[in-house]
Design a protein around this motif. Structure first.
Motif, short mmCIF file in Angstrom:
data_model
loop_
_atom_site.label_atom_id
_atom_site.label_comp_id
_atom_site.label_asym_id
_atom_site.label_seq_id
_atom_site.Cartn_x
_atom_site.Cartn_y
_atom_site.Cartn_z
N LEU A 1 0.83 -1.21 0.00
CA LEU A 1 0.00 0.00 0.00
C LEU A 1 0.86 1.26 0.00
CD1 LEU A 1 -2.81 -1.19 2.43
CD2 LEU A 1 -2.98 -0.85 -0.05
N LYS A 2 2.01 1.22 0.67
CA LYS A 2 2.92 2.35 0.60
C LYS A 2 3.37 2.55 -0.85
CE LYS A 2 7.20 1.81 2.01
NZ LYS A 2 8.41 1.72 2.87
N GLY A 3 3.68 1.45 -1.53
CA GLY A 3 4.06 1.55 -2.93
C GLY A 3 2.94 2.08 -3.81
N PHE B 1 -5.82 3.09 -7.81
CA PHE B 1 -4.78 3.48 -6.87
C PHE B 1 -5.36 4.36 -5.75
CE2 PHE B 1 -2.34 2.11 -10.48
CZ PHE B 1 -1.19 1.56 -9.93
N LEU B 2 -5.82 5.56 -6.10
CA LEU B 2 -6.33 6.47 -5.07
C LEU B 2 -7.56 5.89 -4.37
CD1 LEU B 2 -6.20 9.18 -3.62
CD2 LEU B 2 -7.56 10.16 -5.49
N GLY B 3 -8.45 5.30 -5.15
CA GLY B 3 -9.66 4.74 -4.55
C GLY B 3 -9.36 3.64 -3.56
N THR B 4 -8.42 2.77 -3.89
CA THR B 4 -8.03 1.70 -2.96
C THR B 4 -7.49 2.27 -1.67
OG1 THR B 4 -7.54 0.17 -4.78
CG2 THR B 4 -6.48 -0.27 -2.66
N LEU B 5 -6.63 3.27 -1.78
CA LEU B 5 -6.04 3.87 -0.59
C LEU B 5 -7.08 4.56 0.28
CD1 LEU B 5 -2.93 5.40 -2.40
CD2 LEU B 5 -2.91 3.44 -0.85
N VAL B 6 -7.99 5.30 -0.35
CA VAL B 6 -9.02 6.00 0.42
C VAL B 6 -9.92 5.01 1.14
CG1 VAL B 6 -11.08 7.44 0.20
CG2 VAL B 6 -9.00 8.07 -1.02
N GLN B 7 -10.33 3.96 0.48
CA GLN B 7 -11.23 2.99 1.11
C GLN B 7 -10.59 2.34 2.33
OE1 GLN B 7 -13.82 0.43 -1.45
NE2 GLN B 7 -12.66 1.38 -3.12
N PHE B 8 -9.32 1.94 2.21
CA PHE B 8 -8.65 1.32 3.35
C PHE B 8 -8.40 2.34 4.46
CE2 PHE B 8 -6.96 -2.12 0.40
CZ PHE B 8 -7.85 -3.06 0.87
N ALA B 9 -8.04 3.57 4.09
CA ALA B 9 -7.75 4.59 5.10
C ALA B 9 -9.01 4.94 5.90
CB ALA B 9 -7.18 5.84 4.44
N LYS C 1 0.51 1.99 8.83
CA LYS C 1 1.94 1.74 8.95
C LYS C 1 2.69 2.25 7.72
CE LYS C 1 5.23 -2.15 9.44
NZ LYS C 1 5.89 -2.02 8.15
N GLY C 2 2.10 1.99 6.53
CA GLY C 2 2.74 2.42 5.29
C GLY C 2 2.82 3.93 5.17
N VAL C 3 1.77 4.63 5.60
CA VAL C 3 1.78 6.09 5.52
C VAL C 3 2.87 6.66 6.43
CG1 VAL C 3 0.46 8.17 6.07
CG2 VAL C 3 -0.62 6.29 4.81
N TRP C 4 3.01 6.07 7.62
CA TRP C 4 4.09 6.53 8.49
C TRP C 4 5.45 6.32 7.83
CZ3 TRP C 4 5.90 9.49 11.99
CH2 TRP C 4 7.10 9.19 12.63
N GLU C 5 5.63 5.19 7.16
CA GLU C 5 6.91 4.92 6.50
C GLU C 5 7.14 5.86 5.32
OE1 GLU C 5 7.11 0.83 5.47
OE2 GLU C 5 7.32 0.14 7.54
N MET C 6 6.08 6.33 4.67
CA MET C 6 6.26 7.31 3.60
C MET C 6 6.94 8.57 4.11
SD MET C 6 2.60 7.00 1.63
CE MET C 6 2.94 8.35 0.50
#
Length: 620
Positions: free
Chosen positions: A481-483, A514-522, A600-605
């Motif tokens: 997800l970070k990728g 891409f964006l839609g997947t991230l928004v739904q999980f977030a 976790k991935g957003v923090w690593e970004m």
């Protein structure tokens, strides 16, 4: 039944050399005069050579019919020259003028100046005149000495490995690479965005919650519609009346296939990997399998050094560097490949034995715009536990229904990380993989689409090991997800150009995937809070009862779950795993784990954008 006709025909008593190029005919005569090979064995190789896109010398070495040293001696006799010394010492200035990549690709390198001439070692003496016809000024008269291809590659790796590794990290143009995340700007932007969202929630919690709910619901609706459309497109294709089976294609000259297998701390699975690769049913002389290790990974390197590898499997070591990622290793190894088709397997993979045959036949049958074939991925430890079952159900839906469906809809395909096969020319034209992207596969799928190439799906399965432990699953998913997030941000730096390259339909698909997947999980916790209404629990946005908006939202949830279940049933039946269908409702509890992974991935970004959270294999 084999898709490729047998290559070996009964051998006549004398070698058939009439159809060979002059250089190879001379090589045959020299080998026979040396007593290095029997006429019958040579004739079999000559007949097979007519069906293979490979030099006769390489075919004989791969077969084990003669040694590289015997080939070099025979070539020296044909061309009236001497063999190069075992310890080659290239002239680094002259190599730099030619370019290390060119020397690797053409199998030659300048050794030293001798007056007005230059001594050049080559592993392809038949091509020497053509190669040296346009040497840069200052080389003078070229003098040929002959060596093996392995000598050329080992020598160049020893002297120029660090430079090649640096180039491997920067092959993709900066405009399409996420290496800009090494600076403070992108990471600061993510941090400021998160601070703004949290501030809004504190200042106006109800308004912010309503806005986030509508935002998440909109992307859920778009994502569900895309999934349903993809499933419908794939179902319509599968439901067409099949054409009568056609005979396997007769391919005039079978290509060399290079397979890159990056290994990092893989001592648990490497031995089994070699056994699985040996099951591949493709002519061994045309197989070039490269096990790619890191210089600092002593345990894996030591294990491979003690293993007995067949002639068609070799090891490549990537020099040490600050960046240690799978795509960097792939870019480095790409320079050493021999094949016109380049594939990628993971360490734990178990590909179908006829997979390479099917892949070559598929490429042969499709147009040149198809630059990539994606195989279907499955798991061999599906029934280990609940998590592995859910992983298997997710992969079945993704690789058997959703991805093929969106490919049929003409949208960019975010690739999986393994069982990928590329036309090498297209891969090199794109600059290979983005070494800084921790989901180099999804990024490469998007870059292929941006440059006019297409991805199709290969009707062949590779089995992998499902990540069946909760925290390792979260760590692996956080990297993915970070990728995804970094890939979307990178390609959206120039949205107008992306729109022009992909068109409106493709651009919209990228946003949903891409964006839609991230928004739904977030925002899954926000959406999940509404399920409490079905249990009679309160909700801050439901103070006025079941408004039309709230009823529509609940209807969207039910529609989304229905599509997920329907796609799952369709996929599991195709995968031959109908026994998993009763487990499909439990995906409702499985997917929220990805929310933790995304956080976790957003923090690593922000903290370490290029950190590769390694998945340990060999557990199950």
């Amino acid at each position: 039944m084999s898709l490729i006709a047998p290559l070996v025909a009964p051998a006549p008593p004398a070698p058939a050399r009439a159809s060979l190029p002059r250089g190879e005919a001379g090589l045959c005569a020299a080998l026979l005069d040396q007593g290095a090979i029997t006429p019958a064995a040579l004739n079999r190789a000559v007949l097979d050579r007519a069906r293979m896109d490979i030099p006769l010398a390489d075919l004989l070495i791969a077969r084990g019919a003669v040694s590289p040293e015997q080939i070099v001696a025979a070539q020296c006799r044909c061309h009236g020259t001497a063999a190069a010394p075992a310890d080659l010492r290239p002239d680094q200035t002259l190599v730099a003028q030619l370019g290390v990549a060119r020397c690797l690709r053409e199998g030659w390198m300048p050794l030293r100046r001798i007056g007005s001439a230059t001594l050049i070692a080559t592993s392809r003496p038949d091509c020497f005149a053509r190669q040296t016809a346009a040497l840069p000024a200052g080389f003078g008269v070229p003098i040929m000495t002959i060596c093996s291809e392995r000598q050329v590659q080992d020598t160049l790796a020893r002297h120029f490995g660090p430079a090649l590794a640096i180039n491997a990290a920067r092959r993709v143009p900066e405009t399409e690479s996420c290496r800009s995340w090494s600076g403070a700007g992108p990471r600061l932007a993510v941090a400021l965005f998160l601070v703004a969202v949290l501030t809004l929630l504190l200042v106006a919690p109800q308004g912010a919650l309503a806005a986030l709910t509508l935002w998440a619901a909109a992307w859920m609706a778009l994502g569900t519609l895309l999934k349903a459309a993809g499933a419908l497109a794939e179902a319509l294709h599968a439901g067409r009346r099949p054409d009568p089976p056609s005979p396997p294609p007769v391919i005039a000259r079978l290509p060399v296939v290079s397979i890159l297998v990056p290994l990092h701390r893989e001592t648990e699975v490497a031995a089994r990997l070699i056994e699985r690769l040996e099951r591949l049913d493709y002519p061994r002389p045309l197989l070039d399998i490269c096990l790619v290790t890191e210089a600092a990974d002593t345990p894996t390197r030591t294990m491979l050094e003690t293993a007995v590898l067949p002639a068609w499997i070799r090891t490549l070591t990537v020099p040490d560097g600050a960046l240690k990622t799978k795509p960097r290793a792939l870019n480095y190894a790409l320079e050493f490949c021999r094949g016109s088709i380049v594939g990628v397997y993971d360490a734990e993979d178990a590909p179908a034995p006829d997979q390479l045959q099917r892949m070559v036949a598929h490429f042969h049958a499709c147009g040149g715009d198809v630059a990539c074939l994606q195989g279907r991925l499955d798991f061999y430890n599906t029934n280990r536990n609940w998590l592995s079952r859910c992983f298997a159900m997710e992969y079945a839906a993704w690789f058997r229904v959703v991805l093929p469906g969106i490919a049929r809809l003409g949208l960019p395909v975010p690739l999986g990380g393994t069982t990928l096969f590329f036309r090498r020319a297209a891969l090199e034209a794109l600059g290979g993989w983005d070494a800084h992207n921790v989901t180099e596969d999804a990024d490469l799928g998007l870059r292929l689409a941006r440059h006019g190439y297409r991805t199709e799906f290969l009707d062949s399965v590779t089995e992998e090991e499902a990540n069946c432990r909760t925290w390792p699953w979260i760590k692996q998913r956080s990297r993915w997800l970070k990728g995804y997030a970094m890939t979307w941000a990178t390609h959206m730096r120039a949205p107008v150009q992306l729109w022009r390259q992909l068109g409106p339909w493709g651009f919209a698909g990228v946003q949903i995937l891409f964006l839609g997947t991230l928004v739904q999980f977030a925002l899954m916790p926000v959406l999940w809070s509404f399920w409490g209404l079905l249990l009679g629990m309160g909700h801050p946005l439901a103070a006025q009862g079941l408004t039309p908006t709230l009823i529509g939202l609940i209807g969207l949830f039910v529609f989304s779950e229905t599509v997920t279940l329907a796609v799952g049933v369709q996929a599991l039946r195709r995968a031959g795993k109908p026994g998993l269908i009763p487990w499909l409702p439990t995906l409702h509890v499985y997917f929220p784990l990805a929310t933790l992974a995304l956080y976790k991935g957003v923090w690593e970004m922000i903290a370490r954008p290029f950190y590769w959270d390694k998945t340990r294999h060999g557990v199950s």
